[in-house]
Design an enzyme around this catalytic site. Structure first.
Site, PDB file in Angstrom:
ATOM      1  N   HIS A   1     -15.023 -11.440  36.173  1.00  0.00           N
ATOM      2  CA  HIS A   1     -14.756 -10.662  34.979  1.00  0.00           C
ATOM      3  C   HIS A   1     -13.418  -9.983  35.002  1.00  0.00           C
ATOM      4  O   HIS A   1     -12.889  -9.515  33.917  1.00  0.00           O
ATOM      5  CB  HIS A   1     -15.953  -9.620  35.020  1.00  0.00           C
ATOM      6  CG  HIS A   1     -17.150  -9.941  34.628  1.00  0.00           C
ATOM      7  ND1 HIS A   1     -17.412 -10.772  33.387  1.00  0.00           N
ATOM      8  CD2 HIS A   1     -18.393  -9.472  34.772  1.00  0.00           C
ATOM      9  CE1 HIS A   1     -18.614 -11.065  33.240  1.00  0.00           C
ATOM     10  NE2 HIS A   1     -19.500 -10.369  34.141  1.00  0.00           N
TER      11      HIS A   1
ATOM     12  N   GLU B   1     -19.183 -15.203  38.310  1.00  0.00           N
ATOM     13  CA  GLU B   1     -18.351 -14.112  37.369  1.00  0.00           C
ATOM     14  C   GLU B   1     -17.964 -13.060  38.148  1.00  0.00           C
ATOM     15  O   GLU B   1     -17.568 -11.922  37.597  1.00  0.00           O
ATOM     16  CB  GLU B   1     -19.496 -13.645  36.522  1.00  0.00           C
ATOM     17  CG  GLU B   1     -20.301 -14.410  35.418  1.00  0.00           C
ATOM     18  CD  GLU B   1     -19.615 -15.904  35.111  1.00  0.00           C
ATOM     19  OE1 GLU B   1     -19.492 -16.667  35.893  1.00  0.00           O
ATOM     20  OE2 GLU B   1     -19.120 -15.948  33.849  1.00  0.00           O
TER      21      GLU B   1
ATOM     22  N   TYR C   1     -19.279 -11.195  40.601  1.00  0.00           N
ATOM     23  CA  TYR C   1     -20.261 -10.349  41.266  1.00  0.00           C
ATOM     24  C   TYR C   1     -20.281 -10.583  42.657  1.00  0.00           C
ATOM     25  O   TYR C   1     -19.797 -11.459  43.251  1.00  0.00           O
ATOM     26  CB  TYR C   1     -21.669 -10.491  40.513  1.00  0.00           C
ATOM     27  CG  TYR C   1     -21.659 -10.028  39.310  1.00  0.00           C
ATOM     28  CD1 TYR C   1     -21.515  -8.575  38.834  1.00  0.00           C
ATOM     29  CD2 TYR C   1     -21.613 -11.063  38.096  1.00  0.00           C
ATOM     30  CE1 TYR C   1     -21.531  -8.342  37.420  1.00  0.00           C
ATOM     31  CE2 TYR C   1     -21.683 -10.536  36.814  1.00  0.00           C
ATOM     32  CZ  TYR C   1     -21.647  -9.133  36.400  1.00  0.00           C
ATOM     33  OH  TYR C   1     -21.450  -8.836  35.272  1.00  0.00           O
TER      34      TYR C   1
ATOM     35  N   ARG D   1     -26.406 -19.735  39.772  1.00  0.00           N
ATOM     36  CA  ARG D   1     -24.919 -19.938  38.900  1.00  0.00           C
ATOM     37  C   ARG D   1     -23.842 -19.801  39.664  1.00  0.00           C
ATOM     38  O   ARG D   1     -23.613 -18.976  40.607  1.00  0.00           O
ATOM     39  CB  ARG D   1     -25.170 -18.656  38.243  1.00  0.00           C
ATOM     40  CG  ARG D   1     -24.014 -18.884  36.934  1.00  0.00           C
ATOM     41  CD  ARG D   1     -24.168 -18.353  35.609  1.00  0.00           C
ATOM     42  NE  ARG D   1     -23.380 -18.380  34.767  1.00  0.00           N
ATOM     43  CZ  ARG D   1     -22.754 -17.590  33.772  1.00  0.00           C
ATOM     44  NH1 ARG D   1     -23.804 -16.246  33.729  1.00  0.00           N
ATOM     45  NH2 ARG D   1     -21.980 -17.762  32.921  1.00  0.00           N
TER      46      ARG D   1
ATOM     47  N   GLN E   1     -18.335  -8.945  18.618  1.00  0.00           N
ATOM     48  CA  GLN E   1     -18.342  -7.563  17.921  1.00  0.00           C
ATOM     49  C   GLN E   1     -19.758  -6.755  18.177  1.00  0.00           C
ATOM     50  O   GLN E   1     -19.791  -5.801  18.366  1.00  0.00           O
ATOM     51  CB  GLN E   1     -18.176  -7.521  16.445  1.00  0.00           C
ATOM     52  CG  GLN E   1     -16.826  -7.768  16.351  1.00  0.00           C
ATOM     53  CD  GLN E   1     -16.186  -8.128  14.837  1.00  0.00           C
ATOM     54  OE1 GLN E   1     -15.878  -9.213  14.554  1.00  0.00           O
ATOM     55  NE2 GLN E   1     -16.347  -7.214  14.135  1.00  0.00           N
TER      56      GLN E   1
HETATM   57  P1  NAP Z   1      -7.450  -1.476   9.759  1.00  0.00           P
HETATM   58  O1  NAP Z   1      -7.876  -2.034  11.102  1.00  0.00           O
HETATM   59  O2  NAP Z   1      -8.031  -0.309   9.289  1.00  0.00           O
HETATM   60  O3  NAP Z   1      -5.804  -1.328  10.211  1.00  0.00           O
HETATM   61  C1  NAP Z   1      -4.975  -0.981   8.903  1.00  0.00           C
HETATM   62  C2  NAP Z   1      -3.525  -0.728   9.708  1.00  0.00           C
HETATM   63  O4  NAP Z   1      -2.776  -0.340   8.642  1.00  0.00           O
HETATM   64  C3  NAP Z   1      -3.359   0.235  10.768  1.00  0.00           C
HETATM   65  O5  NAP Z   1      -2.673  -0.333  11.865  1.00  0.00           O
HETATM   66  C4  NAP Z   1      -2.811   1.301  10.153  1.00  0.00           C
HETATM   67  O6  NAP Z   1      -1.991   1.975  11.066  1.00  0.00           O
HETATM   68  C5  NAP Z   1      -1.930   0.877   9.025  1.00  0.00           C
HETATM   69  N1  NAP Z   1      -1.991   1.562   7.781  1.00  0.00           N
HETATM   70  C6  NAP Z   1      -2.844   2.133   7.290  1.00  0.00           C
HETATM   71  N2  NAP Z   1      -2.469   2.990   6.273  1.00  0.00           N
HETATM   72  C7  NAP Z   1      -1.204   2.752   6.098  1.00  0.00           C
HETATM   73  C8  NAP Z   1      -0.467   3.161   4.981  1.00  0.00           C
HETATM   74  N3  NAP Z   1      -0.450   3.946   3.990  1.00  0.00           N
HETATM   75  N4  NAP Z   1       1.244   2.736   5.248  1.00  0.00           N
HETATM   76  C9  NAP Z   1       1.137   1.837   6.260  1.00  0.00           C
HETATM   77  N5  NAP Z   1       0.480   1.397   7.265  1.00  0.00           N
HETATM   78  C10 NAP Z   1      -0.890   1.826   7.083  1.00  0.00           C
HETATM   79  O7  NAP Z   1      -7.526  -2.682   8.605  1.00  0.00           O
HETATM   80  P2  NAP Z   1      -7.287  -4.111   8.825  1.00  0.00           P
HETATM   81  O8  NAP Z   1      -6.382  -4.612   9.560  1.00  0.00           O
HETATM   82  O9  NAP Z   1      -6.929  -4.542   7.261  1.00  0.00           O
HETATM   83  O10 NAP Z   1      -8.653  -4.853   9.359  1.00  0.00           O
HETATM   84  C11 NAP Z   1      -9.915  -4.594   8.467  1.00  0.00           C
HETATM   85  C12 NAP Z   1     -10.974  -4.730   9.300  1.00  0.00           C
HETATM   86  O11 NAP Z   1     -11.056  -6.135   9.247  1.00  0.00           O
HETATM   87  C13 NAP Z   1     -10.827  -4.340  10.829  1.00  0.00           C
HETATM   88  O12 NAP Z   1     -11.173  -2.926  10.929  1.00  0.00           O
HETATM   89  C14 NAP Z   1     -11.916  -5.281  11.402  1.00  0.00           C
HETATM   90  O13 NAP Z   1     -13.151  -4.799  11.706  1.00  0.00           O
HETATM   91  C15 NAP Z   1     -11.908  -6.405  10.658  1.00  0.00           C
HETATM   92  N6  NAP Z   1     -10.981  -7.466  11.474  1.00  0.00           N
HETATM   93  C16 NAP Z   1     -11.378  -7.569  12.569  1.00  0.00           C
HETATM   94  C17 NAP Z   1     -10.607  -8.588  13.542  1.00  0.00           C
HETATM   95  C18 NAP Z   1     -11.109  -8.681  14.861  1.00  0.00           C
HETATM   96  O14 NAP Z   1     -10.035  -9.072  15.459  1.00  0.00           O
HETATM   97  N7  NAP Z   1     -12.260  -7.946  15.336  1.00  0.00           N
HETATM   98  C19 NAP Z   1      -9.769  -9.313  12.833  1.00  0.00           C
HETATM   99  C20 NAP Z   1      -9.476  -9.025  11.527  1.00  0.00           C
HETATM  100  C21 NAP Z   1     -10.153  -8.207  10.907  1.00  0.00           C
HETATM  101  P3  NAP Z   1      -1.165   3.143  11.024  1.00  0.00           P
HETATM  102  O15 NAP Z   1      -1.833   4.187  10.154  1.00  0.00           O
HETATM  103  O16 NAP Z   1      -0.980   3.586  12.574  1.00  0.00           O
HETATM  104  O17 NAP Z   1       0.183   2.558  10.523  1.00  0.00           O
END
Ligand code: NAP
Length: 679
Positions: A255, A167, A169, A217, A342
């Site tokens: 890494h 990795e 190290y 490893r 996560q």
């Molecule tokens: P989010 O992360 O809160 O993103 C919402 C997006 O919408 C942001 O890019 C925001 O950017 C935009 N937005 C917010 N209000 C808006 C408005 N009124 N008009 C236009 N754009 C607006 O929510 P999400 O993408 O729905 O995801 C929800 C959660 O699901 C995430 O926080 C995460 O925990 C989880 N999730 C995680 C993954 C992962 O890969 N780990 C994948 C899918 C889902 P701006 O305000 O800058 O425009």
């Protein structure tokens, strides 16, 4: 112990000791290693895994010298006092017939402190500190320090050590030309670069005797430039064997490599082939590693002859009873690791205790305890997304009577969407687990049932887990037929999506939708390897080739209003993979956007003339797209709360229904499990 997994469950005789099966818990730093007062918690964490049937456990890394710390005042094994403190850990594992190795790790230039030392003074691209090049004598003394750490581990009751040689190290840094341009006895030729690990193992074996496991490893794929050749790797492996190594564990990727090696989108057992390649060259047992998360996958690797043992770290965080469940025909009860990182690696790299999104008890065995209830209650859980599912299953597990109400025709909520994203196929395991546990634990499931407060008056407690609804931003023309919600796109309307697409919102879901629109699910390992430039190390040093980029299926624009880089809020250890994937597929990522309107022409926006200066004058643009997909976050659905409270019902609001902003399954499941422990 035969059943469905005869090879996985067969013992392995190491001469002086026998491992009861082929499952190794790989090393992970939990943040419980560093302080003496946390060792009882670490002991409880490992004891549960040993009790659950794991044959061999490897601890997080312990430095053989203070300069080898990963972090300031990080874990180390350098004194007898430290060794004695570890008795609580080794005794706890032995009480359950497990075996445990202390991992000895010198961070070298990956150390996150200003006192780091390495083969040369070259800074790593992933740490801010420039190391000092070790003197010739210092290298010699460090090799001896590894052996001393092993001897101390023996005094602490460990069954052996794992010497961390991969990795990227320190040991790996000595082995590769990119980080070792020394001209003394420890560098200059492949044989001299190899001398450091060979000396470490020779001195370790001399000091600890024959009745002690010395696992090493070995980096089989460095996945960086100017790395080891396959011939060098094989020569090293044979040299280690001659010097008394007991087992060789697989390491994949430094890494600093820009190739993902453990995230969800890496296909199952993607690297088992390279362990198989090593196995044909040596006589000692070898361990396969990376993205092995189900007993059937592990069994297949072993039965195919690619390895003698399998290493799983995160899967054993997710389920401490993995082995016992596999052995007793309860493999459908296994909580399968979805490699989301996560709550484990993202925590570790943020200096927080590692746990598991799907099993918040991991690392909290003594703190989050779910005992059988003494007073059985009648509890309604409304909403079968991750929060509601976790609450229902854990409450029923404690002996409560649980009714689970879901308005849709299936369980899963937002997770059903995630499972359809290419590279997130494993999320389907989580849904299968909950479906099975609902049955096994006797939860009464009511699908297609939208309840009102009046339907819930008979219950002692009501858990409101009604989740979220997608936000509809007030943009003129948002009701134009070319606008779709992410839910529509993922569940039913993919064929309505044109060749040119604008995605409004670049959170986790915006990124997921872009991947959904560009890639097919169920990618083969061969295709994945081509896309990331992974190849046979016999062809290219370090197994790194040029990426093969396929022409994108669609033109995608991913947009956000914030001026910051897109994807900044994604996981620490996963975000870069999502960003790189979309960049490789030609996605236009634009920040600082103002949405003007949607019409037949497409999406009208304004953006700063200078993208680096959000205050610079703005220019109007029309994105001539066929489809606009809205991924603008969510709002909580909690209409039941007020009427239930008015009726005097004990209401508990969890998950997205509680807080929709940055809604995530980690918080939802943790909140649900903690609630289940309390009710
Ligand atoms: P989010 O992360 O809160 O993103 C919402 C997006 O919408 C942001 O890019 C925001 O950017 C935009 N937005 C917010 N209000 C808006 C408005 N009124 N008009 C236009 N754009 C607006 O929510 P999400 O993408 O729905 O995801 C929800 C959660 O699901 C995430 O926080 C995460 O925990 C989880 N999730 C995680 C993954 C992962 O890969 N780990 C994948 C899918 C889902 P701006 O305000 O800058 O425009």
């Amino acid at each position: 112990m035969a059943g469905a997994f005869p090879t996985l469950l067969s013992p392995l005789d190491l001469g002086h000791t026998t491992l009861r099966n082929r499952v190794v818990m790989g090393s992970m730093h939990t943040k419980l290693e560093d302080r003496r007062r946390d060792l009882p918690k670490l002991a409880a964490f490992f004891a549960e895994r040993a009790k659950g049937g794991t044959a061999l456990i490897v601890t997080g890394g312990y430095a053989p010298t203070w300069r080898g710390w990963l972090l300031p005042f990080g874990s180390q094994m350098t004194t007898t006092t430290q060794a004695k403190a570890h008795r609580v850990v080794t005794d706890a594992v032995h009480r359950h017939d497990g075996r445990i190795l202390l991992q000895v790790l010198h961070a070298g230039r990956y150390a996150y402190h200003p006192f780091s030392t390495a083969a040369t003074g070259k800074k790593s691209p992933i740490t801010p500190f420039k190391p000092r090049a070790m003197s010739t004598r210092e290298v010699d003394r460090t090799a001896t320090a590894f052996a001393r750490a092993a001897a101390l581990a023996k005094r602490a009751g460990y069954d052996g050590v794992e010497i961390m040689g991969s990795e990227g190290y320190l040991i790996n840094q000595f082995l590769a030309g990119r980080t070792n341009d020394r001209t003394d006895a420890w560098g200059g030729s492949a044989a001299k670069r190899m001398r450091f690990p060979l000396e470490i193992v020779r001195r370790t074996r001399d000091l600890v005797g024959d009745d002690f496991i010395v696992q090493y490893r070995i980096s089989l794929l460095d996945l960086v430039d100017d790395a080891q050749s396959w011939e060098e790797t094989v020569e090293l492996a044979r040299g280690l064997q001659e010097r008394g190594v007991s087992i060789l564990n697989t390491g994949i990727g430094w890494h600093e490599a820009r190739v993902p090696t453990i995230v969800t989108s890496v296909p199952p057992a993607a690297f088992a082939w390279v362990t198989g390649k090593l196995r044909r060259e040596v006589d000692v047992p070898v361990i396969a590693s990376n993205r092995i998360n189900r007993p059937e996958i592990a069994e297949q690797i072993l039965a195919a002859g690619d390895a003698d043992l399998v290493s799983m770290a995160r899967p054993l965080l997710a389920d401490a009873e993995f082995v016992n469940k596999a052995a007793s025909g309860r493999d459908r009860e296994i909580i399968t690791c979805i490699a989301c990182n996560q709550a484990c690696l993202d925590h570790t790299f943020s200096n927080k205790r590692a746990t598991c999104m799907l099993n918040p008890r991991a690392g909290y065995e003594t703190e989050l305890v779910l005992l059988p209830t003494r007073t059985r209650k009648k509890i309604a859980v409304v909403g079968a997304g991750p929060a509601g599912l976790a609450a229902a299953v854990e409450l029923a597990g404690r002996g409560h009577g649980v009714d689970l109400f879901e308005a849709a025709d299936r369980i899963g909520g937002q997770f059903t969407l995630a499972a359809r994203i290419p590279g997130k196929e494993d999320f389907a395991h989580t849904l299968a687990y909950y479906r099975h546990m609902i049955e096994t634990r006797g939860v009464t499931l009511h699908l297609n049932t939208r309840v009102t407060a009046d339907d819930l008056t008979d219950f002692d407690d009501v858990v409101v887990a009604t989740g979220v609804t997608p936000r509809v931003p007030p943009i003129p023309g948002i009701d134009h037929p070319k606008v779709l919600t992410y839910q529509q796109v993922i569940t039913s309307a993919q064929e309505k999506v044109g060749d040119r697409v604008a995605v409004i919102g670049a959170g986790g879901i915006g990124f997921d939708v872009a991947e959904f629109l560009l890639h097919e699910p169920g990618e083969s390992t061969a295709h994945w390897m081509e896309r990331w430039g992974v190849t046979d190390p016999e062809r290219q040093r370090g197994g790194l080739a040029t990426k093969v980029k396929a022409p994108p299926r669609r033109e995608v624009h991913l947009l956000q209003r914030k001026a910051s880089a897109l994807g900044k809020g994604l996981g620490k250890t996963t975000g870069w993979v999502h960003r790189a994937t979309l960049q490789d597929s030609g996605v236009q990522m634009v920040g600082g956007v103002e949405y003007v309107r949607v019409d037949d022409e497409g999406l009208h926006i304004t953006v700063p003339v200078n993208p680096k200066d959000p205050k610079s004058p703005r220019e109007a643009r029309v994105l001539a797209v066929d489809t606009v997909v809205v991924c603008a976050g969510q709002e909580s659905v909690r209409d039941l709360v007020a009427p239930l409270t008015a009726q005097g019902v004990d209401v508990h609001v969890i998950g997205g229904a509680d807080v929709a902003a940055e809604l995530d399954a980690k918080r939802a499941i943790k909140q649900a499990t903690e609630l289940a422990a309390r009710l």
